[in-house]
Write an enzyme that holds these catalytic residues in place. Sequence first.
Site, short mmCIF file in Angstrom:
data_model
loop_
_atom_site.label_atom_id
_atom_site.label_comp_id
_atom_site.label_asym_id
_atom_site.label_seq_id
_atom_site.Cartn_x
_atom_site.Cartn_y
_atom_site.Cartn_z
N ASP A 1 1.03 -1.20 0.06
CA ASP A 1 0.29 -0.04 -0.13
C ASP A 1 0.67 1.34 0.03
O ASP A 1 0.36 2.73 -0.42
CB ASP A 1 -0.97 -0.08 1.34
N ASP B 1 -6.51 2.56 -5.63
CA ASP B 1 -6.09 2.36 -4.20
C ASP B 1 -7.24 2.50 -3.04
O ASP B 1 -6.88 1.68 -1.98
CB ASP B 1 -5.46 2.94 -4.30
N ASP C 1 2.38 1.89 -3.88
CA ASP C 1 1.84 1.87 -5.16
C ASP C 1 2.13 3.02 -5.64
O ASP C 1 2.03 3.14 -6.61
CB ASP C 1 0.91 1.06 -5.10
N ASP D 1 -8.06 -0.55 -0.09
CA ASP D 1 -7.98 -0.44 1.02
C ASP D 1 -9.20 -0.31 1.97
O ASP D 1 -8.91 -1.13 2.63
CB ASP D 1 -7.18 1.21 1.09
#
Length: 200
Positions: free
Chosen positions: A65, A86, A68, A90
């Site tokens: 995380d 993203d 990226d 998440d």
Amino acid sequence: MTLDQFRPHVQGIVQPVVDLARKIGITPNGLSLASFLVSILAGIAFYAGGVALGVVMVAFNAVFDALDGALARDMGVAGLRGDFLDHVIDRYADIFIITGIFAGGAASWPIGVFALTGVLMSSYLGTQAQAVGVGRFYGGLLGRADRLVLIIIAGTLTVLIPGEIYGLNYLGWLLVIFGVLGHYTAFQRFVHVWRRIEKE
């Protein structure tokens, strides 16, 4: 106090990994997908009682995380699609990990739902601020990076020092904390955004 605010300051630490990722052809979306997959594995591991494996998968989720977005910026391809992907990943990661923890017996489902709603609402308000023109706001007591670090710590303690305190192990009590601080963080973000809207 959230660790998320320190992300811009760790670029020097992650840059060698970013350079390696570029060299071997890994893409930002590939890292986002990897973070999604390990979050699923973390949830399954916690549910099945494999706390140690769950902790390792959460650690990988945190690393992927963090990388990226850094890789996307380094490659000059950071954009709305990647950012959207993203955030979606998440939230699903939060759902898989937290659900796995309480469904695996660390806490009752009311505590689990309390934790999950606190986490999701605090994250929602952080991005909803942008939707109303204030700009994203990730302040408050408990951010995503904080949660991941706390899960790793609580999970490690659960493995190394098994036992219960008033009927809950470390991960169970962590979910209680996530519920309380998650909803409080959501309230903090709501107040911040509300005041900013009044000024405009």
